[in-house]
Design an enzyme around this catalytic site. Structure first.
Site, short mmCIF file in Angstrom:
data_model
loop_
_atom_site.label_atom_id
_atom_site.label_comp_id
_atom_site.label_asym_id
_atom_site.label_seq_id
_atom_site.Cartn_x
_atom_site.Cartn_y
_atom_site.Cartn_z
CB THR A 1 -3.58 -22.97 -20.65
OG1 THR A 1 -4.40 -22.46 -21.43
CG2 THR A 1 -3.16 -24.42 -20.81
CB VAL B 1 -8.26 -25.52 -31.79
CG1 VAL B 1 -7.12 -26.22 -31.18
CG2 VAL B 1 -9.25 -26.46 -32.04
N GLY B 2 -7.26 -23.30 -29.55
CA GLY B 2 -6.19 -22.50 -28.93
C GLY B 2 -4.64 -22.93 -29.14
CB THR C 1 -0.98 -19.87 -19.72
OG1 THR C 1 -2.33 -19.58 -19.34
CG2 THR C 1 0.03 -19.17 -18.68
N GLY C 2 -2.51 -18.09 -22.03
CA GLY C 2 -3.12 -16.68 -22.37
C GLY C 2 -3.83 -16.94 -23.81
N GLY D 1 -4.60 -18.03 -27.08
CA GLY D 1 -3.99 -18.66 -27.79
C GLY D 1 -3.55 -18.15 -29.25
#
Ligand code: SD4
Length: 304
Positions: free
Chosen positions: A149, A178-179, A200-201, A203
């Protein structure tokens, strides 16, 4: 003092230009939008925007968010298809009293109503990869390696502070998955009095720790951005280890109103771009090397 940071090497060019905007008196909101649009428009980055990798059904579905730390208002959208610059949609939604978090068809209709550019986000390369790998979807989807992300945090000389995120989410995700990136408090949070944070990573793991809110909350109680990142992430990692899970793939960044930055990661190396009056460059932390350091030329060349 103005400062801007963005996740991964892919944000470096945008962060450099956005730092110039801030130096010239531009707003934190314009800087964040500019830096993220630069990544969304680049088809070489397969985890964000144009050329993002598709879901199981071959659709490039994006998630995004924008939060203004002065008004504590946010705008976000999830499972959005064909919006050229999701971050622009999130920013347009930010400021509404209601209807500021939209999903799917409604989010796309809002983008059209705002007059935003619509575009087929698939590229030949992204569809080729989907064709090649869709028959063997791994049971456990993993985060991308070396990029993911794009999250950007900025503070300007007027004290305005903004957080933004944009992603196309996990490759081969289930339709509708969805994350953390459009979820307030998990993928992003920003309160101009105390600081901003983003993650980030994977979710699914980030959301279990509501990491971004936790980091801002630690800064509210006096922690530096670096300490807040480390404490929030190590608490979640330790909790996961207790539950006999691995620490996962998670990286976080934070910024405070004084322009101090911080980051933490469960990875060997997590690079992020930082731009301020001292110039722009790539910094990194690692799971076993928690202190912020400059990325060497050699490491820089190895990063996607
Ligand atoms: C998400 N954190 O959707 C985002 C980006 C991602 O691998 O794709 N992570 O979980």
């Amino acid at each position: 003092m103005y400062q801007i940071i963005g996740t991964w090497k892919m944000s470096l060019d945008g962060v450099r230009e956005a730092a110039e905007l801030l130096r010239a008196g531009g707003s934190a909101g314009d800087a964040v939008e500019h830096a993220i649009v630069r990544v969304e428009d680049n088809p070489d980055y397969s985890s964000v925007g144009y050329g993002g990798l598709p879901d199981k059904d071959g659709h490039v579905m994006t998630d995004c968010a924008f939060m203004d730390g002065c008004s504590l208002r946010a705008g976000a959208a999830m499972s959005v298809e064909n919006v050229a610059n999701p971050i622009r949609l999130a920013r347009k939604l930010c400021g509404r009293d209601t209807n500021w978090l939209l999903a799917g068809r409604g989010a796309e209709q809002a983008a059209v109503a705002f007059g935003l550019q619509m575009k087929d986000m698939r590229t030949e390369a992204s569809m080729r990869k989907w064709q090649a790998e869709r028959a063997s979807i791994p049971e456990k989807l993993t985060a991308y390696t070396g990029h993911d992300t794009v999250c950007v945090l900025a503070v300007d000389d007027a004290g305005r502070m903004v957080a933004g995120t944009s992603t196309s989410g996990l490759f081969l995700k289930e339709p509708g998955r969805v994350g953390d990136s459009p979820v307030i408090g998990s993928g992003f949070y920003c309160d101009a009095r105390f600081g901003a944070a983003a993650a980030t990573g994977l979710g699914e793991d980030i959301m279990r720790g509501c990491l971004s809110y936790e980091i801002v909350s630690l800064m509210r109680r006096g922690a530096s951005p670096a300490d807040a990142c480390r404490e929030a992430l190590s608490f979640l990692s330790a909790r996961k280890l207790e539950l006999r899970e691995d620490a996962g793939s998670i990286s976080v960044i934070a910024l405070n109103p004084q322009g101090e930055t911080g980051a933490a990661t469960t990875l060997e190396i997590f690079p992020f771009a930082a731009g301020g009056p001292q110039g722009t460059g790539l910094l990194a932390v690692g799971k076993d090397a928690p202190n912020l350091r400059k990325v060497t030329e050699e490491e820089m060349a190895e990063q996607p």
